[in-house]
Scaffold this active site. Structure first.
Site, short mmCIF file in Angstrom:
data_model
loop_
_atom_site.label_atom_id
_atom_site.label_comp_id
_atom_site.label_asym_id
_atom_site.label_seq_id
_atom_site.Cartn_x
_atom_site.Cartn_y
_atom_site.Cartn_z
N LYS A 195 0.81 -1.22 0.00
CA LYS A 195 0.00 0.00 0.00
C LYS A 195 0.85 1.27 0.00
CE LYS A 195 -4.15 -2.17 1.63
NZ LYS A 195 -3.75 -3.58 1.90
C1 LIG Z 1 -4.44 -4.66 1.49
C2 LIG Z 1 -3.65 -5.89 1.35
C3 LIG Z 1 -4.06 -6.91 0.48
C4 LIG Z 1 -5.35 -6.83 -0.30
O1 LIG Z 1 -5.35 -5.82 -1.28
P1 LIG Z 1 -6.74 -5.29 -1.85
O2 LIG Z 1 -6.38 -4.13 -2.71
O3 LIG Z 1 -7.55 -4.88 -0.66
O4 LIG Z 1 -7.36 -6.41 -2.60
C5 LIG Z 1 -3.23 -8.00 0.35
N1 LIG Z 1 -2.09 -8.14 1.06
C6 LIG Z 1 -1.67 -7.18 1.89
C7 LIG Z 1 -0.43 -7.40 2.65
C8 LIG Z 1 -2.43 -6.03 2.06
O5 LIG Z 1 -2.01 -5.09 2.91
#
Ligand SMILES: *Cc1c(COP(=O)(O)O)cnc(C)c1O
Length: 461
Positions: free
Chosen positions: A109
């Site tokens: 993210k």
């Molecule tokens: C947020 C997250 C996901 C999922 O991603 P989405 O965009 O919500 O589908 C997967 N793995 C990690 C480590 C995350 O932080």
């Protein structure tokens, strides 16, 4: 480029305003009026470094930012990464792992939220405006958002997380940030409760306008946009390395934000053969792509908490394309979902929801096995989210086309799962450092009014 709501209406906004607005006023999500076809650029773009590629891709969607401002923003955003390549692809046995965890909070993210923080700052200072960001997190969004916003002028951030349902490390990554513009709220409930509260606050238009609410969840288009970049970057690296003309991606999925970016990359003409949608036991999306029925269930706590989601906000963007860009059909589907907790997605001639997306559900046992097996065979430690994606790719393997598995977090963030799988912990200095830090957090009931009052109190002193 103008942006439209997935639920129609007349609201059409340029990029910068879309980003500040977050959710459309009719409850829909913003999408660009057109998705550009970039196939003629692919050969040139394949030679670019990450930041230069980001510039070429993002400017197509953000034509109300100057080139110099955009370049500077991208430069700053990726300067905080610990790896020179930003998002390197590494070979692990015969797997291609796209490491998206070299940012400040060790999760993918950061790639979008470092950029979004700089983007907000630019737009707010241009417009002499302020923004109060309200976000729900299942774990990783919160800390990445806080790192993107902390200490910045003109912005405050309120992050709701489900009390006791994020890992202790994830909680510390959020609550140890003591900057005055950062507010952590631990809500007695699940992630979906947190997300419902945030949605209700945004739906309260007088409140939203009065306090200049902004969104940083993956409903914000800039998040999806910044994530498109690494699909191109990784496809280029793997095509170069293997000589393949196509690639496949496996994506550990929760809120459908990350895989949506891959889907948009495919619509832009990146030669993606398939996107594998990998879920944990919270499998609303896997069930939907198998049966056409999108039906929410109860949220279960798993080893991959950032995917413990039953209502995937970005799914609405996919539905918009799936329903032939008919906003009235999307609005009707979302309305019936809100009323009855279910949507029937139309199937194609082969009885499938979507040719480009295959889904698999990977449970706890398989997740642990996969971490253990890859460690024993290759000496590489997958985090539990990444392991879900790697295992799904393995279960759906039916081609020689190379598969890129997205590594969405560093294994040091999920100590207990790693300990269980391989009998030892993986460490990272950014995590070790958290242990003795001072923290700040407010506990609140799962109640919109309580959260609303808290925000109001903070903003009226
Ligand atoms: C947020 C997250 C996901 C999922 O991603 P989405 O965009 O919500 O589908 C997967 N793995 C990690 C480590 C995350 O932080």
């Amino acid at each position: 480029m103008d942006y439209l709501s997935t639920r129609g209406g007349t609201e059409q906004l340029p990029f910068c305003q879309t980003i500040i607005t977050g959710l459309a006023r009719n409850g829909g999500l913003f999408l660009p009026a057109e998705v550009p076809d970039v196939r003629r650029h692919l050969a040139d773009w394949a030679k670019l470094a990450y930041a230069d590629l980001a510039f070429e891709l993002i400017r197509l969607y953000a034509d109300d930012l100057s080139d110099s401002a955009l370049r500077e923003m991208i430069g700053k955003s990726y300067a905080t990464f610990r790896h020179a390549e930003i998002a390197p692809v590494v070979s692990v046995g015969n797997l291609h792992i796209l490491e998206l965890f070299h940012g400040p909070t060790l999760a993918f993210k950061d790639l979008a939220l470092q950029f979004l923080g700089n983007l907000f700052e630019e737009v707010l200072s241009r417009d002499n405006a302020e923004l109060n960001i309200v976000a729900a997190t299942s774990g990783d969004t919160g800390s990445a958002a806080i790192q993107g916003i902390r200490g910045r002028q003109r912005m405050r951030i309120f992050v709701l997380h489900p009390h006791g349902r994020v890992s202790p490390i994830q909680a510390l990554q959020m609550t140890s940030v003591l900057d005055g513009n950062v507010h952590n709220l631990a809500v007695e409930g699940t992630f979906d409760d947190c997300q419902d509260i945030v949605k209700a606050l945004f739906a309260d238009l007088p409140f939203r306008d009065r306090y200049h609410l902004g969104a940083i969840n993956s409903i914000n288009w800039a998040r999806v946009l910044a994530q498109i970049v690494y699909y191109f970057y990784a496809a280029f690296r793997v095509m170069e390395k293997t000589g393949s003309a196509q690639v496949r991606f496996s994506v550990p999925t929760g809120n459908f934000g990350d895989i949506l970016a891959g889907y948009v990359a495919w619509r832009m003409g990146l030669p993606i053969d398939r996107l594998i949608l990998a879920t944990n036991e919270n499998d609303i999306l896997a069930r939907c792509f198998e049966s056409g029925v999108y039906r929410s269930g109860a949220v279960a706590a798993t080893l991959s908490p950032s995917m413990d989601i039953q209502v995937a906000s970005n799914f609405e963007r996919y539905l918009y394309y799936k329903m032939d860009r008919n906003p009235s059909a999307v609005a009707a589907a979302m309305k019936s979902f809100a009323a009855g907790g279910e949507i029937e997605v139309p199937l194609n001639g082969q009885g499938r929801v979507e040719e480009i997306i295959s889904a698999a559900r990977i449970d706890r046992g398989k997740t642990i096995d996969t971490i253990r097996n890859i460690y024993n065979d290759c000496g590489y430690v997958l985090d539990p989210h990444t392991a879900v994606g790697v295992r799904a790719a393995h279960e759906l393997a039916d081609t020689d086309i190379p598969v890129v598995s997205l590594a969405t977090a560093h294994p040091a963030k999920f100590r207990d799962a790693i300990q269980e799988a391989i009998g030892t912990a993986v460490r990272h200095p950014a995590i070790d450092r958290l242990e003795d830090m001072e923290t700040r957090c407010r506990d609140l009931p799962s109640d919109k009014e309580a959260v609303r009052n808290y925000i109001e109190d903070c903003l009226t002193v």
